[in-house]
Design a protein around this motif. Structure first.
Motif, PDB file in Angstrom:
ATOM      1  N   THR A 115      38.787  18.699  -9.668  1.00 15.10           N
ATOM      2  CA  THR A 115      37.575  18.407  -9.436  1.00 15.10           C
ATOM      3  C   THR A 115      36.687  18.404 -10.545  1.00 15.10           C
ATOM      4  OG1 THR A 115      36.523  20.205  -8.406  1.00 15.10           O
ATOM      5  CG2 THR A 115      38.233  19.142  -6.998  1.00 15.10           C
ATOM      6  N   ARG A 117      33.954  19.849 -10.334  1.00 16.04           N
ATOM      7  CA  ARG A 117      33.378  21.318 -10.073  1.00 16.04           C
ATOM      8  C   ARG A 117      34.529  22.197 -10.697  1.00 16.04           C
ATOM      9  NH1 ARG A 117      33.000  22.444  -4.669  1.00 16.04           N
ATOM     10  NH2 ARG A 117      31.871  24.429  -5.175  1.00 16.04           N
ATOM     11  N   PHE A 120      40.930  23.911  -8.648  1.00 19.75           N
ATOM     12  CA  PHE A 120      40.829  24.754  -7.489  1.00 19.75           C
ATOM     13  C   PHE A 120      42.539  25.088  -7.642  1.00 19.75           C
ATOM     14  CE2 PHE A 120      36.881  23.081  -7.120  1.00 19.75           C
ATOM     15  CZ  PHE A 120      36.356  23.981  -6.217  1.00 19.75           C
ATOM     16  N   GLU A 135      50.947  32.571   7.749  1.00 23.53           N
ATOM     17  CA  GLU A 135      50.826  31.454   7.094  1.00 23.53           C
ATOM     18  C   GLU A 135      49.481  31.400   6.284  1.00 23.53           C
ATOM     19  OE1 GLU A 135      52.767  27.801   9.645  1.00 23.53           O
ATOM     20  OE2 GLU A 135      50.462  27.753   9.033  1.00 23.53           O
ATOM     21  N   ILE A 137      47.317  28.965   3.987  1.00 30.93           N
ATOM     22  CA  ILE A 137      46.971  27.772   3.344  1.00 30.93           C
ATOM     23  C   ILE A 137      45.477  27.673   2.757  1.00 30.93           C
ATOM     24  CG2 ILE A 137      48.471  26.532   5.144  1.00 30.93           C
ATOM     25  CD1 ILE A 137      45.843  25.268   6.469  1.00 30.93           C
ATOM     26  N   GLY A 138      45.142  26.681   1.863  1.00 28.75           N
ATOM     27  CA  GLY A 138      43.897  26.537   1.458  1.00 28.75           C
ATOM     28  C   GLY A 138      43.678  26.933  -0.031  1.00 28.75           C
ATOM     29  N   TYR A 139      42.215  26.962  -0.156  1.00 25.07           N
ATOM     30  CA  TYR A 139      42.125  27.275  -1.800  1.00 25.07           C
ATOM     31  C   TYR A 139      41.513  28.628  -2.020  1.00 25.07           C
ATOM     32  CZ  TYR A 139      42.005  22.129  -1.642  1.00 25.07           C
ATOM     33  OH  TYR A 139      42.773  21.117  -1.676  1.00 25.07           O
ATOM     34  N   ILE A 140      41.915  29.304  -3.066  1.00 26.86           N
ATOM     35  CA  ILE A 140      41.871  30.565  -3.341  1.00 26.86           C
ATOM     36  C   ILE A 140      41.112  30.962  -4.562  1.00 26.86           C
ATOM     37  CG2 ILE A 140      44.020  31.372  -1.858  1.00 26.86           C
ATOM     38  CD1 ILE A 140      45.506  31.673  -4.637  1.00 26.86           C
ATOM     39  N   ARG A 142      39.186  29.111  -8.385  1.00 24.89           N
ATOM     40  CA  ARG A 142      38.676  27.790  -9.179  1.00 24.89           C
ATOM     41  C   ARG A 142      38.642  28.199 -10.786  1.00 24.89           C
ATOM     42  NH1 ARG A 142      33.095  25.603  -7.437  1.00 24.89           N
ATOM     43  NH2 ARG A 142      32.515  27.669  -8.037  1.00 24.89           N
TER      44      ARG A 142
ATOM     45  N   MET B   1      25.569  25.988  -1.992  1.00 28.31           N
ATOM     46  CA  MET B   1      26.258  25.510  -0.674  1.00 28.31           C
ATOM     47  C   MET B   1      26.224  26.853  -0.023  1.00 28.31           C
ATOM     48  SD  MET B   1      30.250  24.285  -0.126  1.00 28.31           S
ATOM     49  CE  MET B   1      30.758  26.138  -0.762  1.00 28.31           C
ATOM     50  N   ILE B 173      43.448  30.602   6.836  1.00 30.46           N
ATOM     51  CA  ILE B 173      42.679  29.421   5.922  1.00 30.46           C
ATOM     52  C   ILE B 173      41.900  29.795   4.918  1.00 30.46           C
ATOM     53  CG2 ILE B 173      41.755  27.204   6.328  1.00 30.46           C
ATOM     54  CD1 ILE B 173      42.784  26.977   9.092  1.00 30.46           C
ATOM     55  N   ASN B 174      42.227  29.822   3.579  1.00 31.24           N
ATOM     56  CA  ASN B 174      41.263  29.902   2.576  1.00 31.24           C
ATOM     57  C   ASN B 174      40.494  28.737   2.245  1.00 31.24           C
ATOM     58  OD1 ASN B 174      42.707  32.738   1.713  1.00 31.24           O
ATOM     59  ND2 ASN B 174      44.301  31.358   2.141  1.00 31.24           N
ATOM     60  N   PHE B 176      37.768  28.817  -0.170  1.00 31.22           N
ATOM     61  CA  PHE B 176      37.136  29.079  -1.330  1.00 31.22           C
ATOM     62  C   PHE B 176      36.807  27.586  -1.944  1.00 31.22           C
ATOM     63  CE2 PHE B 176      36.927  29.363  -5.940  1.00 31.22           C
ATOM     64  CZ  PHE B 176      36.132  30.646  -6.221  1.00 31.22           C
ATOM     65  N   GLY B 177      35.559  27.279  -2.102  1.00 32.07           N
ATOM     66  CA  GLY B 177      35.018  26.362  -2.884  1.00 32.07           C
ATOM     67  C   GLY B 177      34.861  25.145  -2.154  1.00 32.07           C
ATOM     68  N   PHE B 199      48.645  24.922  11.256  1.00 29.61           N
ATOM     69  CA  PHE B 199      47.380  24.550  11.232  1.00 29.61           C
ATOM     70  C   PHE B 199      47.373  24.179   9.661  1.00 29.61           C
ATOM     71  CE2 PHE B 199      47.038  27.513  14.347  1.00 29.61           C
ATOM     72  CZ  PHE B 199      46.015  26.939  15.416  1.00 29.61           C
ATOM     73  N   THR B 200      46.732  22.816   9.429  1.00 29.47           N
ATOM     74  CA  THR B 200      46.726  22.244   8.127  1.00 29.47           C
ATOM     75  C   THR B 200      45.305  21.749   7.841  1.00 29.47           C
ATOM     76  OG1 THR B 200      47.404  20.187   8.931  1.00 29.47           O
ATOM     77  CG2 THR B 200      49.088  21.615   7.745  1.00 29.47           C
ATOM     78  N   LEU B 201      44.924  21.755   6.454  1.00 30.09           N
ATOM     79  CA  LEU B 201      43.710  21.240   6.158  1.00 30.09           C
ATOM     80  C   LEU B 201      43.765  19.756   5.580  1.00 30.09           C
ATOM     81  CD1 LEU B 201      42.143  24.051   3.863  1.00 30.09           C
ATOM     82  CD2 LEU B 201      41.444  23.389   6.170  1.00 30.09           C
ATOM     83  N   ILE B 204      39.620  17.129   2.678  1.00 28.13           N
ATOM     84  CA  ILE B 204      39.027  18.258   2.142  1.00 28.13           C
ATOM     85  C   ILE B 204      38.018  17.649   1.254  1.00 28.13           C
ATOM     86  CG2 ILE B 204      39.398  20.079   0.756  1.00 28.13           C
ATOM     87  CD1 ILE B 204      42.515  20.132   1.808  1.00 28.13           C
ATOM     88  N   LYS B 206      35.692  19.165  -1.840  1.00 25.40           N
ATOM     89  CA  LYS B 206      35.338  20.434  -2.738  1.00 25.40           C
ATOM     90  C   LYS B 206      34.126  20.263  -3.519  1.00 25.40           C
ATOM     91  CE  LYS B 206      39.618  20.799  -4.128  1.00 25.40           C
ATOM     92  NZ  LYS B 206      40.057  19.575  -3.541  1.00 25.40           N
TER      93      LYS B 206
END
Lengths: 150, 206
Positions: A115, A117, A120, A135, A137-140, A142, B1, B173-174, B176-177, B199-201, B204, B206
């Motif tokens: 991105t 920014r 990620f 589980e 998931i997601g963004y950890i 950058r 943010m 669920i993470n 970050f950013g 569960f899913t995202l 998104i 960012k």
């Protein structure tokens, strides 16, 4: 390439004060190292080339079982390989590595999302003992898309 | 943010009108497995959605042994707050001595006598608590940009969830950013062979 930035992420059940006396010994950590392009002359901003990842699972091994992979492309899911158990011959998949996929996928996945920014690290896997798979998931983390310290 | 806009979407096959709980865990102290039900989404039917805001900052408050609650004070990483006895009574104030760790927030009981409870809030809802802090003791709080989400029954916002309930909630669920995202719930349904909730995202930003 030059390693410039390293970042470590831990699962929510990680015990920073040390392992449990029995399994599950601890959670899981991911160590990421960003690789940037070589310095040039005249100096220019170095671009993010790849990210090296080490996924270390402490569920059944207090010393951790590692799986390594390198992300070179953005927006592409990379499978987290099951590392071999080299204590047996011929080597077999290491059953102490508990990271598997979610939603019917056999393997866990990680990808890089580019991105403006930054890039990620996006995860999608489950891990832990069979009796309690967690589980994630997601963004950890950058990394900057380019390193301006020339 | 300073906040993340989240939108829960129920795409599950649930037929039990299940509630969905969202909570965080304080990583600064080992509370065992206890947490507060920060948000409980109720009566969100199939294909319904439920938008909400997840602040990245939190507020602190303290309550004393007389049942008084202090106003909520926004806390920033590295800050510490002292509960003291002023000329008006017990008050919580920003301390001139910062927290031991720059990533943590401390609430200290500086009263001569009387235990206090230290409470953390996000979006005005109770997020974490540490009870019965004796004079001289402190509570330490740190929250990562990560939420836990799962399907539960008979839990209300602000209630303590014990380890038996928490052990049923295995989705993290993470965030970050992330600026905004949809949290999509799938799975569930009637019968023993129905898949687990997942569960899913999506969408998104960012």
């Amino acid at each position: 390439m030059e390693n410039i930035e390293e970042s470590t992420w831990y699962t929510g059940d990680w015990r920073p004060d040390g392992n449990n006396p029995q399994a599950p010994y601890n959670g899981l950590k991911i160590v990421a190292t960003a690789n940037y392009s070589e310095k040039t002359n005249p100096p220019t901003a170095r671009k993010l080339v790849s990210v090296d990842l080490e996924v270390v699972d402490y569920t059944y091994n207090p010393n951790g079982v590692s799986s390594s992979l390198q992300l070179t492309k953005s927006a592409v899911w990379y499978a987290i390989p099951i590392p071999p158990d080299t204590t047996v011959s011929p080597p077999e998949p290491n059953m102490q590595f508990t990271v598997v996929g979610v939603g019917g996928n056999l393997l866990g996945h990680i990808r890089l999302d580019d991105t403006p920014r930054g890039s990620f690290v996006n995860i999608q896997f489950s891990y832990g003992p069979t009796s309690r798979k967690r589980e994630e998931i997601g963004y950890i983390m950058r990394f900057p898309n380019q390193d301006d310290t020339i | 943010m300073d906040r993340i806009r989240l939108n829960f979407i129920n795409r599950s096959n649930d037929t039990n009108n299940s509630s969905v709980v969202i909570f965080q865990q304080n990583v600064a102290e080992d509370f065992g497995e206890l947490a507060i039900a920060w948000k409980v989404i109720e009566n969100c039917g199939r294909l319904d959605n439920h938008p909400f805001v997840f602040p990245l900052l939190f507020s602190v408050s303290a309550s004393d042994s007389y049942g008084n609650y202090t106003p909520l004070l926004t806390a920033y990483d590295g800050q510490a707050f002292d509960m003291i006895k002023s000329t008006s009574g017990d008050i919580l104030q920003l301390s001139s001595t910062p927290a031991t760790s720059p990533t943590e927030v401390e609430v200290r009981n500086q009263l001569i006598q009387g235990a206090i409870n230290a409470n953390c809030y996000k979006d005005g809802k109770l997020l974490a608590t540490k009870t019965r802090l004796a004079p001289g003791q402190k509570a330490v709080f740190e929250f990562q940009p990560r939420i836990y989400i799962g399907v539960v029954s008979q839990i209300r916002e602000g209630e303590v969830m014990n380890s038996a309930i928490i052990s049923q909630i295995n989705s993290e669920i993470n965030l970050f950013g992330i600026i905004s995202a949809d949290i999509v719930m799938t799975g569930g349904g009637p019968g023993k062979s129905s898949p687990a909730f997942s569960f899913t995202l999506e969408n998104i930003n960012k």
